[in-house]
Design a protein around this motif. Structure first.
Motif, PDB file in Angstrom:
ATOM      1  N   GLY A 179       0.793  -1.229   0.000  1.00 36.85           N
ATOM      2  CA  GLY A 179       0.000   0.000   0.000  1.00 36.85           C
ATOM      3  C   GLY A 179       0.819   1.269   0.000  1.00 36.85           C
ATOM      4  N   ASP A 180       2.136   1.153   0.092  1.00 37.83           N
ATOM      5  CA  ASP A 180       2.985   2.345   0.122  1.00 37.83           C
ATOM      6  C   ASP A 180       3.065   3.016  -1.246  1.00 37.83           C
ATOM      7  N   THR A 181       3.111   4.337  -1.249  1.00 37.44           N
ATOM      8  CA  THR A 181       3.475   5.148  -2.409  1.00 37.44           C
ATOM      9  C   THR A 181       4.533   6.129  -1.927  1.00 37.44           C
ATOM     10  N   LEU A 182       5.207   6.785  -2.851  1.00 43.80           N
ATOM     11  CA  LEU A 182       6.233   7.747  -2.444  1.00 43.80           C
ATOM     12  C   LEU A 182       5.620   8.907  -1.665  1.00 43.80           C
ATOM     13  N   ILE A 183       4.369   9.248  -1.985  1.00 42.24           N
ATOM     14  CA  ILE A 183       3.689  10.314  -1.249  1.00 42.24           C
ATOM     15  C   ILE A 183       3.516   9.908   0.203  1.00 42.24           C
ATOM     16  N   LYS A 184       3.055   8.671   0.436  1.00 38.99           N
ATOM     17  CA  LYS A 184       2.847   8.202   1.802  1.00 38.99           C
ATOM     18  C   LYS A 184       4.173   8.077   2.557  1.00 38.99           C
ATOM     19  N   VAL A 185       5.219   7.638   1.870  1.00 34.89           N
ATOM     20  CA  VAL A 185       6.527   7.514   2.519  1.00 34.89           C
ATOM     21  C   VAL A 185       7.041   8.891   2.938  1.00 34.89           C
ATOM     22  N   ALA A 186       6.893   9.883   2.045  1.00 38.13           N
ATOM     23  CA  ALA A 186       7.349  11.234   2.365  1.00 38.13           C
ATOM     24  C   ALA A 186       6.602  11.797   3.570  1.00 38.13           C
ATOM     25  N   ARG A 187       5.280  11.502   3.639  1.00 35.90           N
ATOM     26  CA  ARG A 187       4.492  12.002   4.770  1.00 35.90           C
ATOM     27  C   ARG A 187       4.899  11.292   6.064  1.00 35.90           C
ATOM     28  N   LYS A 188       5.095   9.959   5.994  1.00 38.79           N
ATOM     29  CA  LYS A 188       5.354   9.169   7.179  1.00 38.79           C
ATOM     30  C   LYS A 188       6.764   9.384   7.728  1.00 38.79           C
ATOM     31  N   LYS A 189       7.761   9.469   6.832  1.00 39.60           N
ATOM     32  CA  LYS A 189       9.151   9.510   7.290  1.00 39.60           C
ATOM     33  C   LYS A 189       9.746  10.917   7.292  1.00 39.60           C
ATOM     34  N   LEU A 190       9.223  11.813   6.437  1.00 37.18           N
ATOM     35  CA  LEU A 190       9.782  13.154   6.361  1.00 37.18           C
ATOM     36  C   LEU A 190       8.843  14.216   6.906  1.00 37.18           C
ATOM     37  N   GLY A 191       7.570  13.825   7.168  1.00 38.64           N
ATOM     38  CA  GLY A 191       6.605  14.772   7.701  1.00 38.64           C
ATOM     39  C   GLY A 191       6.111  15.771   6.686  1.00 38.64           C
ATOM     40  N   ASP A 193       4.491  15.426   2.679  1.00 38.43           N
ATOM     41  CA  ASP A 193       4.261  14.581   1.502  1.00 38.43           C
ATOM     42  C   ASP A 193       4.654  15.247   0.194  1.00 38.43           C
ATOM     43  N   SER A 194       4.907  16.570   0.210  1.00 36.33           N
ATOM     44  CA  SER A 194       5.328  17.239  -1.020  1.00 36.33           C
ATOM     45  C   SER A 194       6.781  16.912  -1.378  1.00 36.33           C
ATOM     46  N   ARG A 195       7.499  16.198  -0.488  1.00 38.14           N
ATOM     47  CA  ARG A 195       8.909  15.870  -0.742  1.00 38.14           C
ATOM     48  C   ARG A 195       9.101  14.524  -1.448  1.00 38.14           C
ATOM     49  N   TRP A 196       7.993  13.950  -1.972  1.00 35.52           N
ATOM     50  CA  TRP A 196       8.102  12.649  -2.622  1.00 35.52           C
ATOM     51  C   TRP A 196       9.023  12.693  -3.837  1.00 35.52           C
TER      52      TRP A 196
END
Length: 223
Positions: A179-191, A193-196
């Motif tokens: 279920g991961d996307t780069l948007i979700k990873v950026a939100r979860k790990k970098l706080g 989501d625009s940093r995907w």
């Protein structure tokens, strides 16, 4: 109703003050706009029928179109240099819906422009067999911003305990799960989501690979 004549308008959707945004790659043939004042009529004894003008209702916007497959050469594609994989548009819109926050609908035409905050009320899509195109229909509703009254809570003056410092180090890598996307990873790990795009660039991931990221893949995270 707005009809499409020679592609003389553009439609953009954006989120969080344009931190995420895109233009529709193919303009819909028509856009349904409902903008009613919401007047009601009443029968009044001795006066007959009267009309009471009420506050304007929130605007409804809906349209149908499609996201063309990567590499499509349709002559009517808008901003062909910004074309993404069609599944990635789906991921972005579904991610916005999951956040339960308004987005912005921007229509720019010859006779008038429209720039309003909206909620995504309905989003249906299907893949066109054999072509790679994805057809969709979307319904939007104008969003009215409101502000809740702040509640002031007095701090316990007797509690002098300070936040304890942390020496936890930030993660430098992340392993993808279902279920991961780069948007979700950026939100979860970098706080943020625009940093995907930073994650995409750092790991050398092409636009075509965005929708086929394997579970268990280890991503490097930017600092």
């Amino acid at each position: 109703m707005i009809t499409n004549r020679n592609e003389k308008y553009t439609i953009g959707l954006s989120y969080n003050n344009q931190q995420q945004s895109f233009f529709l790659p193919v303009n819909p043939p028509e856009i349904q706009i409902s903008d009613s004042a919401g007047g009601k009529t009443y029968e009044v004894s001795g006066l007959g029928e009267i009309n009471v003008i009420q506050s304007r209702k929130l605007m409804d916007v809906s349209f149908d179109s499609f996201f063309p497959a990567s590499g499509s050469e349709y002559p009517f594609i808008v901003r062909k240099d910004e074309l993404l994989d069609p599944v990635f548009y789906i991921q972005i819109i579904r991610d916005w819906m999951e956040k339960k926050k308004p987005i912005r609908f921007v229509f720019t035409g010859e006779s008038f422009d429209l720039n309003i905050a909206v909620s995504i009320e309905k989003f249906d899509w299907k893949e066109v067999a054999g072509s790679g195109d994805i057809e969709y229909s979307i319904a939007l509703k104008q969003y009215a911003f409101y502000r809740a009254r702040p509640v002031i809570v007095e701090k316990n003056k007797g509690n002098t305990q300070k936040d304890r410092p942390t020496d936890k180090q930030k993660d430098t890598t992340y392993k993808l799960v279902a279920g991961d996307t780069l948007i979700k990873v950026a939100r979860k790990k970098l706080g943020d989501d625009s940093r995907w795009r930073e994650i995409q660039k750092l790991n050398g991931i092409s636009d075509a690979q965005l929708t086929r990221l394997p579970i268990g893949m280890t991503l490097k995270l930017p600092g």
